[in-house]
Design a protein around this motif. Sequence first.
Motif, PDB file in Angstrom:
ATOM      1  N   LEU A  39       0.832  -1.210   0.000  1.00 51.21           N
ATOM      2  CA  LEU A  39       0.000   0.000   0.000  1.00 51.21           C
ATOM      3  C   LEU A  39       0.862   1.254   0.000  1.00 51.21           C
ATOM      4  O   LEU A  39       0.615   2.201  -0.754  1.00 51.21           O
ATOM      5  CB  LEU A  39      -0.918  -0.020   1.221  1.00 51.21           C
ATOM      6  N   ALA A  40       1.893   1.264   0.843  1.00 52.19           N
ATOM      7  CA  ALA A  40       2.772   2.437   0.946  1.00 52.19           C
ATOM      8  C   ALA A  40       3.582   2.647  -0.323  1.00 52.19           C
ATOM      9  O   ALA A  40       3.810   3.789  -0.735  1.00 52.19           O
ATOM     10  CB  ALA A  40       3.708   2.281   2.147  1.00 52.19           C
ATOM     11  N   LEU A  41       4.027   1.571  -0.964  1.00 55.34           N
ATOM     12  CA  LEU A  41       4.778   1.702  -2.210  1.00 55.34           C
ATOM     13  C   LEU A  41       3.921   2.370  -3.288  1.00 55.34           C
ATOM     14  O   LEU A  41       4.407   3.218  -4.045  1.00 55.34           O
ATOM     15  CB  LEU A  41       5.244   0.325  -2.691  1.00 55.34           C
ATOM     16  N   GLY A  42       2.647   1.982  -3.354  1.00 61.78           N
ATOM     17  CA  GLY A  42       1.748   2.596  -4.329  1.00 61.78           C
ATOM     18  C   GLY A  42       1.530   4.073  -4.055  1.00 61.78           C
ATOM     19  O   GLY A  42       1.578   4.905  -4.971  1.00 61.78           O
ATOM     20  N   LEU A  43       1.284   4.412  -2.797  1.00 60.47           N
ATOM     21  CA  LEU A  43       1.073   5.822  -2.441  1.00 60.47           C
ATOM     22  C   LEU A  43       2.350   6.627  -2.654  1.00 60.47           C
ATOM     23  O   LEU A  43       2.306   7.801  -3.031  1.00 60.47           O
ATOM     24  CB  LEU A  43       0.616   5.927  -0.987  1.00 60.47           C
ATOM     25  N   ASN A  44       3.488   5.997  -2.445  1.00 62.37           N
ATOM     26  CA  ASN A  44       4.763   6.678  -2.634  1.00 62.37           C
ATOM     27  C   ASN A  44       5.007   7.008  -4.108  1.00 62.37           C
ATOM     28  O   ASN A  44       5.586   8.048  -4.432  1.00 62.37           O
ATOM     29  CB  ASN A  44       5.903   5.814  -2.099  1.00 62.37           C
ATOM     30  N   ILE A  45       4.555   6.128  -5.007  1.00 60.05           N
ATOM     31  CA  ILE A  45       4.667   6.426  -6.440  1.00 60.05           C
ATOM     32  C   ILE A  45       3.848   7.670  -6.773  1.00 60.05           C
ATOM     33  O   ILE A  45       4.296   8.551  -7.509  1.00 60.05           O
ATOM     34  CB  ILE A  45       4.208   5.223  -7.277  1.00 60.05           C
ATOM     35  N   LEU A  46       2.647   7.740  -6.221  1.00 53.93           N
ATOM     36  CA  LEU A  46       1.750   8.849  -6.523  1.00 53.93           C
ATOM     37  C   LEU A  46       2.237  10.159  -5.919  1.00 53.93           C
ATOM     38  O   LEU A  46       2.351  11.181  -6.614  1.00 53.93           O
ATOM     39  CB  LEU A  46       0.343   8.535  -6.011  1.00 53.93           C
ATOM     40  N   ILE A  47       2.527  10.149  -4.621  1.00 53.16           N
ATOM     41  CA  ILE A  47       2.877  11.394  -3.928  1.00 53.16           C
ATOM     42  C   ILE A  47       4.387  11.649  -3.945  1.00 53.16           C
ATOM     43  O   ILE A  47       4.847  12.734  -4.296  1.00 53.16           O
ATOM     44  CB  ILE A  47       2.367  11.363  -2.470  1.00 53.16           C
ATOM     45  N   THR A 238      -6.326   5.909   5.692  1.00 52.19           N
ATOM     46  CA  THR A 238      -5.706   6.850   4.758  1.00 52.19           C
ATOM     47  C   THR A 238      -4.580   7.626   5.437  1.00 52.19           C
ATOM     48  O   THR A 238      -3.484   7.777   4.878  1.00 52.19           O
ATOM     49  CB  THR A 238      -6.763   7.840   4.225  1.00 52.19           C
ATOM     50  N   ILE A 239      -4.847   8.123   6.637  1.00 52.77           N
ATOM     51  CA  ILE A 239      -3.832   8.870   7.385  1.00 52.77           C
ATOM     52  C   ILE A 239      -2.661   7.962   7.743  1.00 52.77           C
ATOM     53  O   ILE A 239      -1.494   8.391   7.706  1.00 52.77           O
ATOM     54  CB  ILE A 239      -4.443   9.492   8.655  1.00 52.77           C
ATOM     55  N   LEU A 240      -2.954   6.717   8.076  1.00 51.12           N
ATOM     56  CA  LEU A 240      -1.884   5.767   8.392  1.00 51.12           C
ATOM     57  C   LEU A 240      -0.973   5.572   7.186  1.00 51.12           C
ATOM     58  O   LEU A 240       0.258   5.599   7.314  1.00 51.12           O
ATOM     59  CB  LEU A 240      -2.486   4.440   8.831  1.00 51.12           C
ATOM     60  N   ALA A 241      -1.566   5.369   6.001  1.00 49.49           N
ATOM     61  CA  ALA A 241      -0.768   5.168   4.789  1.00 49.49           C
ATOM     62  C   ALA A 241       0.079   6.409   4.483  1.00 49.49           C
ATOM     63  O   ALA A 241       1.262   6.292   4.109  1.00 49.49           O
ATOM     64  CB  ALA A 241      -1.684   4.836   3.611  1.00 49.49           C
TER      65      ALA A 241
END
Length: 313
Positions: A39-47, A238-241
Amino acid sequence: MTRRILGYGLLGLALLILPLYLATYSIYIINIIFIYIILALGLNILIGIAGQFGLCHVAFMGIGVYTYALLRIHLDLPFPLAILAGALLASLVGFIIALPAIRLSDIYLALATFSFGEFLQWVFNSWDSVTRGPNGLQIPAARIGSFKFISDESVYYLILIVMILIILLTISILNSKFGRGFIALRESEPAAKAAGVNVTVYKALAFAISAFYAGIAGGLYGVLLPFIHPSSLGFMTTILALSMIVVGGMGSIPGAIIGACALGVIPELMREFVFLQEMVYGLVLMLFMAVIPNGLYGLFLRLKSGLAGRSAA
């Protein structure tokens, strides 16, 4: 180079034998952390990589887990296909949502995507005929032939393999022209346009890839847990991610992994104090943004560079 290969080999061996020496509950926690890493890897790509401040990542995870669950319940689809279908649907929705959202930037983009995430949370909680709403959804056990993934130990190796594949995929993306395009987009939109980057396509692609990762995480969440409830896909997740990539260090694969490992245990440790979680996440975010803006991995690199400088001197 030899030392690095040896280190990876020892780490791989440790991950393989870990379930032999840990209690079942500890293995469950590690499974959750592995899913958070995806999950974090995906959010890291985006943000972190593409610089698009989207806040509906957990909504895509919800699409993944509910698609997985419904395909298993109604069609008895093999679980790998159900996971892939959920991830592809999440990716498609992410791409579609991105097209109007990418006309916005900064806080406006965050608010628009946050609103979409809250809307999907309402859908998960209110569409009783499909999601069973607040009553939750019972998910059939994943199986291959007669073998069922019902123990935390059996699910561990499945999630571990998928996590490793996702990490390798992320490395491949970041080393490709897409990764370079995302970084150019993050650094400067006008400069990216001047360099020939199709800004609209790359923004939508960042949302789609990020949503695909979240869909994979959601499918694995459905494999791990026999029951899914909308509350596990709410604003706090969401905040955790977001906290994971801030704490670990935005823009790097090790940062996303470190952040997920550091914060992935908080929901379980504070299960009896849910009302304090918001305060903890808020304090953690403020602390790192003010004191360690580059996260734990950035701090590690800075300390490593400082020690190397002293040794050279």
